[in-house]
Design a protein around this motif. Structure first.
Motif, mmCIF file in Angstrom:
data_model
loop_
_atom_site.group_PDB
_atom_site.id
_atom_site.type_symbol
_atom_site.label_atom_id
_atom_site.label_comp_id
_atom_site.label_asym_id
_atom_site.label_seq_id
_atom_site.Cartn_x
_atom_site.Cartn_y
_atom_site.Cartn_z
ATOM 1 N N TRP A 16 0.824 -1.200 0.000
ATOM 2 C CA TRP A 16 0.000 0.000 0.000
ATOM 3 C C TRP A 16 0.861 1.254 0.000
ATOM 4 O O TRP A 16 0.570 2.224 -0.708
ATOM 5 C CB TRP A 16 -0.936 -0.014 1.203
ATOM 6 N N ASN A 19 2.280 1.846 -3.441
ATOM 7 C CA ASN A 19 1.239 2.325 -4.349
ATOM 8 C C ASN A 19 0.830 3.759 -4.038
ATOM 9 O O ASN A 19 0.622 4.562 -4.947
ATOM 10 C CB ASN A 19 0.016 1.410 -4.273
ATOM 11 N N ALA A 20 0.726 4.073 -2.742
ATOM 12 C CA ALA A 20 0.328 5.431 -2.377
ATOM 13 C C ALA A 20 1.379 6.425 -2.852
ATOM 14 O O ALA A 20 1.053 7.499 -3.367
ATOM 15 C CB ALA A 20 0.139 5.520 -0.864
ATOM 16 N N ALA A 23 1.099 6.704 -6.629
ATOM 17 C CA ALA A 23 -0.093 7.434 -7.059
ATOM 18 C C ALA A 23 0.056 8.927 -6.808
ATOM 19 O O ALA A 23 -0.480 9.750 -7.552
ATOM 20 C CB ALA A 23 -1.316 6.891 -6.332
ATOM 21 N N ALA A 28 2.571 9.429 -11.914
ATOM 22 C CA ALA A 28 1.276 8.744 -11.918
ATOM 23 C C ALA A 28 0.591 8.763 -13.284
ATOM 24 O O ALA A 28 -0.250 7.915 -13.565
ATOM 25 C CB ALA A 28 0.357 9.365 -10.866
ATOM 26 N N GLN A 29 0.931 9.720 -14.136
ATOM 27 C CA GLN A 29 0.280 9.775 -15.454
ATOM 28 C C GLN A 29 0.964 8.851 -16.462
ATOM 29 O O GLN A 29 0.427 8.602 -17.540
ATOM 30 C CB GLN A 29 0.306 11.210 -16.002
ATOM 31 N N VAL A 33 3.403 3.247 -15.218
ATOM 32 C CA VAL A 33 3.056 3.289 -13.787
ATOM 33 C C VAL A 33 1.585 2.913 -13.606
ATOM 34 O O VAL A 33 1.218 2.243 -12.646
ATOM 35 C CB VAL A 33 3.345 4.694 -13.211
ATOM 36 N N ARG A 34 0.764 3.323 -14.560
ATOM 37 C CA ARG A 34 -0.661 2.977 -14.474
ATOM 38 C C ARG A 34 -0.864 1.463 -14.516
ATOM 39 O O ARG A 34 -1.870 0.958 -14.033
ATOM 40 C CB ARG A 34 -1.449 3.638 -15.608
ATOM 41 N N VAL A 37 0.887 -0.057 -10.850
ATOM 42 C CA VAL A 37 0.164 0.053 -9.582
ATOM 43 C C VAL A 37 -0.811 -1.109 -9.380
ATOM 44 O O VAL A 37 -0.743 -1.783 -8.352
ATOM 45 C CB VAL A 37 -0.539 1.424 -9.484
ATOM 46 N N PRO A 38 -1.708 -1.396 -10.341
ATOM 47 C CA PRO A 38 -2.575 -2.568 -10.120
ATOM 48 C C PRO A 38 -1.787 -3.863 -10.046
ATOM 49 O O PRO A 38 -2.185 -4.779 -9.309
ATOM 50 C CB PRO A 38 -3.519 -2.566 -11.334
ATOM 51 N N PHE A 41 -0.603 -4.198 -6.572
ATOM 52 C CA PHE A 41 -1.748 -4.535 -5.727
ATOM 53 C C PHE A 41 -2.070 -6.025 -5.832
ATOM 54 O O PHE A 41 -2.222 -6.717 -4.823
ATOM 55 C CB PHE A 41 -2.953 -3.684 -6.144
ATOM 56 N N GLY A 42 -2.134 -6.525 -7.070
ATOM 57 C CA GLY A 42 -2.431 -7.939 -7.266
ATOM 58 C C GLY A 42 -1.377 -8.826 -6.631
ATOM 59 O O GLY A 42 -1.682 -9.816 -5.972
ATOM 60 N N LEU A 63 -8.492 -23.929 0.791
ATOM 61 C CA LEU A 63 -7.918 -22.892 -0.053
ATOM 62 C C LEU A 63 -6.482 -23.285 -0.408
ATOM 63 O O LEU A 63 -5.609 -23.250 0.451
ATOM 64 C CB LEU A 63 -7.916 -21.550 0.687
#
Lengths: 282, 306
Positions: A16, A19-20, A23, A28-29, A33-34, A37-38, A41-42, A63
Motif C-alpha cells: 500500500w 502504491n500510495a 499514485a 502517476a500519469q 506506472v498505471r 500500480v494494479p 496490488f495484485g 484454499l
C-alpha cells in the motif's frame, strides 16, 4: 497464528505504501506506472494469500496456495487445453457467432418496420435481464451432452443483448443525416450500408462486448448439467466433488485468461472499426 | 403506451412459434404413445419413425397433432401446460410444502436479496473509497473493470464447497455468490456516477468553500443516482442468476435451481419449465421494482429523462 497475521499485514502495508507513493508522485500519469500500480496490488494480495495459507497451515481442500495452483496449472496443460477447446472454442465461440449472426439478421429484418422495432426493443431488453442460463438443462436434454447443446445455450444467451444493441444503434442517426442521404437519392440499402450501419457500430460493439462474458458463463454453466468427460464446467464440477480445489482454480485461471483475451479481441476490432468515434480518441 | 401494441405483437409471435414448435418436437413421443394405446400410426415401427423428422411425421399423422399437446412428459411442453403446472405449484399448494414453487422461490430469493444487500453495500463503500483515494483508484479499479470480462460465476461451485468444509451451509454460501456477482457492477457504475459531476460543478462548490464531505453529500451522491440504479438493475439480475447457479452443482434440495435439476434428473420437464418461468418472473419483478424506484426517485429529484 499472530505471526502470520502480522506479517501478512506488513506485506499489505508495504504494498500500500509503495502504491500510495506512486499514485501521489508525478509519474502517476505515466502509462507504465498505471499498469504497475494494479500489478503491485495484485501481487500483494497473492503474497498475502500464499503466506497465510502456509503459515496458518490452511488445508488445500479449503484454499490451495497460489504456488500450488500454478504448479497444477503447469502440470495439466494438455488437459486444460482440451477443456479450453471443448468449452471455449466449440461451445462458447460457436454459440457466440450463431447468436450474433441471428441477432444481426433479425435486427435487419425488423429494421424495415418501425412497428416491429418498437416491440423488439422493450421485449429484447426484458429478455436480456432474465436468467436465461436456466434453459441449459432443457437444451442438454434436446441436443445431447456434447458441445452442440452448449453452443445453443450460448446462442440464446447472447442473442438478446446483441439484438437490442443493434436495433437501438440502427435508430441512432439524426433526421438531418437521413435527409442528406435522401437528397443524394440513396435507397434503403445504400442508406443502411453507408450511413446507418456505420453509425450503429459503437452500439453493436457494446452488445458484442457484453455478450463475450455471457458466452463463457453459458458454456461453463451448461456443462454442470451434463457433458462429455472433457470441458471446463465438467472439470470444475468433478474436481469440486473430489475436493481437488487446485484444479478448480487452474480452470478459473483459464477462464479468466480466455475471458479477458476474447473481450480484448472484440475491443481491438472495435477500435479498428469505430476509429472515428469520440470514445476512441487518444 | 403507444408501444403496447407492438410489444404484444412480438410476445404473441413468440408464443405462436412456441405453440407451433410443440407439434414436431413432441411427435415421436406422441406416436410411440399412440401406438401403445392402439391407435393407427403411419410408419408402424419406431425404428422406421426414427428416419422421419418431427415435421415429416406430423404430416404423415395429422390425426395425432392434437395429442402432442397433452403428453405427461413432453420434450417441449406447450404454454398451457407450463401455465397449468405453475398455477398448480404456486397457487394450489400450501406455501410451506416442498411441492410449492413459492417455497422454493423464497429459498432462492432470500439468498439473492441478502447477497445483493451485502454486495451493493460493499460496492458503494469501495466506490466512495476509490473516488476519494488516488492510490485505491489506481490499484483496485483496473481489477474491478477486468472482473467484468471474466466468468466469475464459475467460482460458484467452489465457494459452496469451501464454505461447506469450514462448516457454513445453507443461505450464506449462496448469498456470498450473489454478493460478489452484484458487487463489481455496482463498483464500476457507482465510480462512474460519483465522477459524473463536471469540473464546472465541482468548481462552484469550491468557490462556496465546501468541504469534500459536503461536496460528496450535496453533489456527488445525488449525481450518482442514475448510475446507481442502472447498476442495481444489472446487479439484482446477476445476483439471482448467482443464487440459482449456486444451487445446481451441489445437490441443493430447495430453490429454483434445485427444482430445475430435479425436473431434469427425474424426467419431469414440466417441473423444470415451471421453475424456469418462475425464476424469469422473479427476475422481471425485481428489475421492474428497481426501475419503478428509479423513475420515482429521479422524478422527485427532477432528473427524470423524458
Amino acid at each position: 497464528m499472530n505471526m502470520a497475521i502480522i506479517s501478512a499485514l506488513a506485506i499489505w502495508g508495504l504494498g500500500w505504501f509503495v502504491n500510495a507513493r506512486l499514485a501521489a508522485s508525478h509519474a502517476a500519469q505515466n502509462p507504465a506506472v498505471r499498469l504497475l500500480v494494479p500489478a503491485i496490488f495484485g501481487l500483494t494480495l497473492l503474497i498475502m494469500w500464499e503466506m497465510l495459507v502456509r503459515m496458518l497451515g490452511i488445508s488445500p481442500i479449503i484454499l490451495p496456495a497460489p504456488s500450488a495452483i500454478a504448479d497444477r496449472f503447469g502440470n495439466s496443460l494438455p488437459m486444460l487445453w482440451a477443456d479450453f477447446e471443448q468449452t471455449i472454442i466449440k461451445g462458447a465461440m460457436t454459440g457466440y457467432i450463431i447468436g450474433a449472426v441471428c441477432a444481426f439478421g433479425v435486427a435487419i429484418l425488423a429494421d424495415r418496420s418501425d412497428f416491429l422495432t418498437r416491440g423488439i426493443l422493450p421485449v429484447g431488453g426484458f429478455m436480456a435481464a432474465l436468467p436465461i442460463v436456466g434453459i441449459a438443462p432443457i437444451f442438454v436434454k434436446w441436443l445431447g451432452s456434447d458441445w452442440q447443446s452448449k453452443a445453443a445455450v450460448v446462442a440464446v444467451m447472447v442473442f438478446f443483448p446483441i439484438l437490442v444493441n443493434i436495433v437501438a444503434g440502427l435508430r441512432d442517426t439524426s433526421a438531418m443525416q437521413r435527409d442528406l442521404m435522401r437528397t443524394y437519392g440513396a435507397g434503403y440499402w445504400q442508406t443502411l450500408f453507408k450511413l446507418r450501419l456505420p453509425a450503429a457500430m459503437p452500439f453493436i460493439f457494446n452488445g458484442l462486448k457484453i455478450a463475450t462474458t455471457l458466452a463463457l458463463i453459458g458454456a461453463i454453466v451448461a456443462e454442470f448439467f451434463g457433458s462429455p468427460t472433457v470441458g471446463m464446467g465438467f472439470r470444475i464440477s468433478t474436481s469440486v466433488g473430489r475436493l481437488a480445489l487446485d484444479m478448480v482454480w487452474a480452470e478459473i485461471v483459464v477462464a479468466a485468461i480466455a475471458g479477458s483475451t476474447i473481450y480484448g479481441a472484440v475491443a481491438w476490432i472495435e477500435g479498428r472499426v469505430t476509429f472515428w468515434h469520440p470514445s476512441q480518441r487518444k | 403506451m403507444k408501444s403496447l401494441v407492438p410489444i404484444l405483437t412480438i410476445v404473441g409471435a413468440i408464443l405462436l412459434i412456441w405453440v407451433l414448435a410443440v407439434v414436431p418436437m413432441n411427435m415421436h413421443l406422441t406416436a410411440d404413445q399412440a401406438q401403445r394405446d392402439g391407435l393407427a400410426v403411419s410408419p408402424e415401427t419406431p425404428a422406421e419413425r426414427q428416419g422421419y423428422s418431427g415435421l415429416g411425421l406430423s404430416i404423415a399423422n395429422p390425426a395425432l397433432v392434437g395429442l402432442t399437446y397433452t403428453l405427461d412428459r413432453p420434450r417441449l411442453p406447450s404454454p398451457h401446460q407450463v401455465a397449468g403446472e405453475m398455477w398448480e405449484t404456486i397457487a394450489l399448494r400450501n406455501i410451506t410444502s416442498r411441492q410449492s414453487l413459492v417455497y422454493h422461490g423464497w429459498v432462492t430469493l432470500s439468498a439473492t436479496l441478502l447477497g445483493f444487500a451485502i454486495g451493493t453495500t460493499l460496492g458503494i463503500l469501495l466506490a466512495v473509497g476509490i473516488v476519494h483515494n488516488r492510490a485505491m483508484d489506481m490499484s483496485v479499479m483496473p481489477w474491478a473493470i477486468a472482473s467484468q470480462t471474466i466468468p466469475i460465476l464459475a467460482l460458484a461451485p467452489m465457494i459452496i464447497v469451501m464454505m461447506g468444509s469450514i462448516g457454513i451451509q445453507g443461505l450464506l454460501p449462496k448469498a456470498v455468490i450473489s454478493a460478489y456477482l452484484s458487487f463489481f457492477p455496482v463498483v464500476v457504475g457507482m465510480v462512474k456516477g460519483l465522477r459524473s459531476p463536471d469540473a464546472m460543478q465541482m468548481d462552484l462548490l469550491r468557490t462556496y468553500y465546501a468541504s469534500s464531505a459536503q461536496a460528496f453529500w450535496k453533489l456527488r451522491l445525488p449525481a450518482s443516482l442514475p448510475y446507481l440504479f442502472a447498476s442495481f438493475k444489472i446487479g439484482i439480475s446477476a445476483a439471482l442468476v448467482g443464487a440459482i447457479v449456486a444451487e445446481l452443482p451441489t445437490g441443493a434440495r430447495a430453490g429454483f435451481g434445485a427444482r430445475m435439476l430435479v425436473g431434469d434428473q427425474y424426467g419431469q420437464p414440466l417441473v423444470t419449465w415451471a421453475a424456469l418461468f418462475a425464476a424469469a418472473i422473479t427476475a422481471a419483478v425485481l428489475v421492474g421494482l428497481f426501475a419503478a424506484m428509479e423513475r420515482l426517485t429521479l422524478r422527485r429529484m427532477g432528473m427524470a429523462q423524458a
